[in-house]
Design an enzyme around this catalytic site. Sequence first.
Site, mmCIF file in Angstrom:
data_model
loop_
_atom_site.group_PDB
_atom_site.id
_atom_site.type_symbol
_atom_site.label_atom_id
_atom_site.label_comp_id
_atom_site.label_asym_id
_atom_site.label_seq_id
_atom_site.Cartn_x
_atom_site.Cartn_y
_atom_site.Cartn_z
ATOM 1 N N CYS A 297 1.069 -0.963 -0.262
ATOM 2 C CA CYS A 297 -0.265 0.223 -0.065
ATOM 3 C C CYS A 297 1.019 0.953 0.241
ATOM 4 C CB CYS A 297 -1.014 0.179 1.024
ATOM 5 S SG CYS A 297 -2.472 0.842 1.202
ATOM 6 N N HIS B 84 -3.546 -5.945 1.117
ATOM 7 C CA HIS B 84 -2.472 -5.771 2.069
ATOM 8 C C HIS B 84 -2.491 -7.582 2.760
ATOM 9 C CE1 HIS B 84 -2.397 -1.926 3.723
ATOM 10 N NE2 HIS B 84 -4.103 -1.618 2.795
ATOM 11 N N GLU C 120 -1.233 -8.764 5.364
ATOM 12 C CA GLU C 120 -1.473 -9.101 6.737
ATOM 13 C C GLU C 120 -2.847 -8.559 7.118
ATOM 14 O OE1 GLU C 120 -0.682 -6.020 4.808
ATOM 15 O OE2 GLU C 120 -0.779 -4.297 5.633
#
Lengths: 224, 730
Positions: free
Chosen positions: A87, A195, A197
């Site tokens: 990002c 993302h 994560e």
Amino acid sequence: MKSAVIVFPGSNCDRDLAVGLERASGKAAQMVWHKEASLPEGLDVVALPGGFSFGDYLRCGAIAARMPIMKAVVDFANKGGHVIGVCNGFQVLIESGLLPGALMRNSGIKFVCKDVELVTATANSAFTNTLQKGQRLTVPVAHHDGNYIADSELLFKLQSEDRIAFRYADNPNGSVDNIAGILSDNRRVLGMMPHPERLNDPALGGNDGSAVFESLVSSLTVSA
Amino acid sequence: MPTETAAEPVITTEIIRKHGLNQAEFQLIRELIDREPTWTELGIFSAMWNEHCSYKSSKLWLKTLPVDGPQVICGPGENAGIVDIGDGQCVVFKMESHNHPSYIEPYQGAATGIGGILRDVFTMGARPIAAMNALSFGEPSHPKTRQLVHGVVEGIGGYGNCFGVPNVGGETRFHKSYNGNCLVNAFAAGLANTDEIFYSAASGIGMPVVYLGAKTGRDGVGGATMASAEFDDTIEEKRPTVQVGDPFTEKRLMEATLELMQTGAVISIQDMGAAGLTCSAVEMGDKGGLGVVLDLEKVPCREEEMTAYEMMLSESQERMLMVLRPEKEAEAKAVFDKWDLDFAIVGETIAEDRFLVRLHGEIKADLPLKALSGEAPEYDRPWVKTAPAQPYADVPDISPAEALLALIGSPNHASKAWIWEQYDHMVLADTAIRPGSDAGVVRVHGTEKALAFTSDVNPRFCFANPVEGGKQAVAEAYRNLCATGAKPLATTDNLNFGNPEKPEIMGQLVGCIKGIGEACLALDMPIVSGNVSLYNETDGTGIHPTPTIGAVGLLSNLNEIIRMKPQSGDKLVLLGETHGHLGQSALLADVFQQEIGDAPKVDLSAERKAGELVRNLHKTGLVSAAHDVSDGGIALAVAEMCLAENTGAEVANASALPAIQFLFAEDQARYLLSVPEAKLTSLLEAAEKAGVPAQSLGHFGGDFVALADAFIPLAAVKDAFESGLPELVG
């Protein structure tokens, strides 16, 4: 696998990324402040987190790319180190010249936060080697400026050199060729808008993002 | 004696009025200080004595609310409420309005509303982990609505996304009573260790008072006073009273403040919110029983030649005031240098009861500090009880299919994804249930515990029947938490009303507080923080009473989460009793544009029994999904469950009522459950044992939402649900 997460003022996914790296590797990532001039010794991976470094003022990632630590990150990458930017981290990688192209305002103008389906475009990288080409992953996006653009020459280069890491199955931001993530020419730097994560734990409703971190662990542990 | 400066305006009746003070209040000021106030002092009194800061119209009634319980660590009166969640941890939360600024300047008004509530939370030592927003706009067809929706939503997103707090829930409604006065109620919750909480009470004499964060400008001067005035056609002139937000600075301020707290340098700390430096300094002194001296030339300013009046009343954002342990000064300053934020000693605490404000040695204000908050006027305003509503005894003539599609595509019930997809609801990577469900759920980082958040109110119910409406707001919040598997812990209330000087408006406030209090007591959800927003009127017309209830629940393990997603093939079970109450229902209001009848009665003991049963049933593995039944009754609840899992359902009319009445009635204390067929008997037995009526109405599965005899294709329901909002405001 030894990893470090760079922290800029305004980074807000730094902890999330560190958790993702630790879950896969079993080793805590080191948090490195942007005013540092050098990286810790013996790193395998440097990660640039999502967020709004320097408030995204001026241009997303532009100020962060000029901070002291980024000289060290560029050196690390030039010497063959692995770097992942997620990002805002992807935006910083572009602003620092480690990845080509540009990220523009989303075609829908608005910030968009939702799950998207990603299609693995290449398994040939340390970030994707546990995936199959064509394999689909559900990973969230959350950005205002994720519309990847490249001129036709660059796009042809990325395509012909197999440097597109992920594509969107349903493009949320207008990116050219549905590009969600790209690799550097030595294939050791990955920038991606989604993302991984954030869907990295079955308890939170999804685990597809862990493939990126597990790929890194598997390739970097083998090579070490 | 303060020095009079020739350049300062002469205090006239008109000037006093513009400061939001009446003649009696001005007279009280003269008596308190035994002389005429200076220009700066008038500003200080106006800031402290406006409705927003002093709660002068509502205090008497707020005192009646239940605020205690074994789970409560800190109730109302501090920056935010604090509730124990076990293991040495606590949740710190509050909801606050930014209504008037958001109407005047939607982006910045909403953005700084988020900024303010986040500061309230991290000022206490808690890292924000969740946010919600309760928004009320005018009719979609009103010329201002679209612009307000876009501005407010972008402002919330712009601030919260950059700061990095997941926005996990809230509500959005459209109603004509908000045409000239939208509501923006922002909620934030943070996580702290119970032994590392920071309060605002100063202690120690001669301790340095330190200014932290962003610089002071002229923005927001007089904001708190503006927020306590009705709107009229001079509204454009009020734009400069709206503050400008900088979420990047707020993020740094949060990191720096939390880091600072770790150094042991903080004696007490208070954010600068409404009425900035004035309120924060008085608050710290008052709570600590001390006086405060400020030397304003030391205040970091970003504009030149600022006067004492402007500095004392500026509402520039992202600022804090702290009382410092002097021996830790170097360490504390280093933290703020690291984050490139201002750190300036601007004054000190003194033993006397005195608020002394100097600029370049000249005394600009010299007031008894305690009187500024302690002597603030408190009114027992005349009020009249809201007249009882005529019950609605009719049944509207419409087919269930037509009713469902019209309702689920209407702005109040259509999907709000267009809004919440503009908010980052997953940052911090602990979001377990995202917006669009009964309640948002966030894992407590590093543990298996989780917190659930919801915000609720039905202004139509509150207008028709303030007492039942107030109860219902709390009961619905309770249901939303239970339907998610969470044990309700506590609430925060954001009371939005019209002009309290009108006895009928005051009657609404009194009635709603009574209902809220009864429900909070019966459901063991004490009020730990809150905010009152009055004078929500335009050209003499008040909004619907809107006491927004923000509630927090605890899940001791993530596996206690109950989702809204039914299993295809499961039985569909209704808990609770259906009498067919259609008065003030969504069906009448949003399909027939009729707001008639009384609000439904709330049986708090039935609510409690049903809520506890739902949580227990899930723990014993008897339900696969649950959803609370509220607006739009069983019909809308079934449709929402179907959409959550993209599966159909068949529902029979299991009553003697006409189908439309059975399906769309809004009787309270009801839930819909998805129950595996093999578990149905055990479930019904458990319900009977708990004294909760339960009946199977049909099952989930297929491609249709079948309501009694009407078969509605799931695709049509989905289309109406998803396209409703973007078509109106997109």
